[in-house]
Design a protein around this motif. Structure first.
Motif, short mmCIF file in Angstrom:
data_model
loop_
_atom_site.label_atom_id
_atom_site.label_comp_id
_atom_site.label_asym_id
_atom_site.label_seq_id
_atom_site.Cartn_x
_atom_site.Cartn_y
_atom_site.Cartn_z
N LEU A 1 39.00 36.10 45.73
CA LEU A 1 40.21 35.68 44.85
C LEU A 1 39.83 36.06 43.46
N LEU A 2 38.65 35.53 43.19
CA LEU A 2 38.29 35.82 41.81
C LEU A 2 37.98 37.31 41.48
N ASP A 3 37.62 37.93 42.38
CA ASP A 3 37.23 39.42 42.34
C ASP A 3 38.57 40.15 42.33
N ARG A 4 39.63 39.98 42.89
CA ARG A 4 41.15 40.42 42.73
C ARG A 4 41.77 40.09 41.50
N GLN A 5 41.39 38.74 41.02
CA GLN A 5 42.00 38.45 39.76
C GLN A 5 41.48 39.33 38.65
N ARG A 6 40.15 39.38 38.58
CA ARG A 6 39.37 40.23 37.47
C ARG A 6 39.88 41.55 37.55
N GLU A 7 39.97 42.15 38.79
CA GLU A 7 40.47 43.58 38.76
C GLU A 7 41.95 43.71 38.10
N ARG A 8 42.77 42.80 38.78
CA ARG A 8 44.11 42.79 38.32
C ARG A 8 44.08 42.69 36.67
N PHE A 9 43.39 41.64 36.35
CA PHE A 9 43.45 41.62 34.57
C PHE A 9 42.76 42.75 33.80
N LEU A 10 41.78 43.27 34.48
CA LEU A 10 40.82 44.28 33.65
C LEU A 10 41.71 45.74 33.75
N ALA A 11 42.63 45.89 34.87
CA ALA A 11 43.40 46.96 34.97
C ALA A 11 44.39 46.75 34.00
N ASP A 12 44.84 45.73 33.56
CA ASP A 12 45.99 45.36 32.32
C ASP A 12 45.80 44.18 31.89
N PRO A 13 45.19 44.03 30.55
CA PRO A 13 45.01 42.92 29.93
C PRO A 13 46.29 42.45 29.33
N ASN A 14 47.46 43.18 29.40
CA ASN A 14 48.48 42.60 28.76
C ASN A 14 49.09 41.71 30.05
N ASP A 15 48.55 41.42 31.00
CA ASP A 15 49.18 40.68 32.22
C ASP A 15 48.61 39.08 31.71
N ALA A 16 49.68 38.39 31.21
CA ALA A 16 49.30 37.13 30.88
C ALA A 16 49.12 36.00 32.23
N GLN A 17 49.89 36.26 33.02
CA GLN A 17 49.60 35.54 34.21
C GLN A 17 48.31 35.68 34.73
N ALA A 18 48.02 37.26 34.79
CA ALA A 18 46.48 37.39 35.53
C ALA A 18 45.33 36.69 34.68
N PHE A 19 45.72 36.87 33.02
CA PHE A 19 44.73 36.15 32.25
C PHE A 19 44.57 34.81 32.51
N GLN A 20 45.58 34.09 32.46
CA GLN A 20 45.47 32.54 32.71
C GLN A 20 45.00 32.18 33.98
N ALA A 21 45.13 32.69 35.20
CA ALA A 21 44.58 32.48 36.40
C ALA A 21 43.25 32.89 36.42
N LEU A 22 42.83 33.94 35.87
CA LEU A 22 41.34 34.21 35.76
C LEU A 22 40.54 33.34 34.98
N GLU A 23 41.13 33.18 33.74
CA GLU A 23 40.51 32.05 32.67
C GLU A 23 40.28 30.92 33.54
N GLU A 24 41.35 30.29 34.03
CA GLU A 24 40.99 28.85 34.81
C GLU A 24 39.97 29.02 36.12
N GLU A 25 40.09 29.99 36.61
CA GLU A 25 38.81 30.13 37.67
C GLU A 25 37.79 30.37 37.07
N LEU A 26 37.53 30.90 36.10
CA LEU A 26 36.07 31.04 35.41
C LEU A 26 35.67 29.80 34.68
N PHE A 27 36.63 29.10 34.50
CA PHE A 27 36.38 27.85 33.85
C PHE A 27 35.90 26.71 34.84
#
Length: 165
Positions: free
Chosen positions: A4-30
């Motif tokens: 799940l974290l890998d998918r979120q990271r891929e989604r966000f790195l593909a589009d740093p404008n994706d606020a939803q992916a950013f927030q989800a990835l930030e939360e998981e990494l925290f």
């Protein structure tokens, strides 16, 4: 790293404008305590076109990076550098000033702390917040710097700002 974290990271790195992916990835990494990963995500988000004209959002991200350096990695100098970057982007970003002031105070850099406090006190805030800040600065002037005149001036400003009922 989880799938799940890998998918979120891929989604966000593909589009740093994706606020939803950013927030989800930030939360998981925290939650996993991956502080280097958190910083990497914040750095990537700073490059997003969607926040290029949003200095408040950029300052908030710089401040978050500073907090990770300060609170999670024990790197106060790197934290201060990030708080300064936040202030370069948005000079009125109070959270960065507050964190920087408190960090300098914790390092017993009293003169710097009161200088930052003066800048902070000039920003818009509720009267009771300003009174508390001025009283805190008065205490530093009195107890740490030994300057009764400056302390009295700060305490007077605090009372003028928020007189007791």
């Amino acid at each position: 790293m989880t799938p799940l974290l890998d998918r979120q990271r891929e989604r966000f790195l593909a589009d740093p404008n994706d606020a939803q992916a950013f927030q989800a990835l930030e939360e998981e990494l925290f939650l996993t305590g991956d502080w280097a990963g958190v910083i990497e995500v914040y750095e990537c988000r700073l490059g997003a076109e969607s926040i290029a004209d949003q200095p408040r959002e950029q300052a908030a991200i710089h401040c978050r990076i500073g907090r990770v350096h300060q609170e999670r990695l024990g790197e106060p100098e790197r934290a201060i550098a990030r708080y300064r970057e936040a202030l370069q982007v948005d000079p009125g970003y109070r959270p960065a000033l507050t964190r920087m002031r408190k960090l300098h105070a914790s390092q017993q850099q009293w003169e710097v702390a009161v200088q930052i406090g003066e800048v902070e006190a000039a920003l818009p805030m509720r009267p009771e917040e300003r009174a508390a800040l001025l009283a805190e600065m008065g205490t530093i002037w009195l107890e740490q710097l030994g300057d009764r005149n400056q302390a009295v001036a700060m305490f007077k400003r605090a009372l003028d700002e928020h007189p007791t009922q």
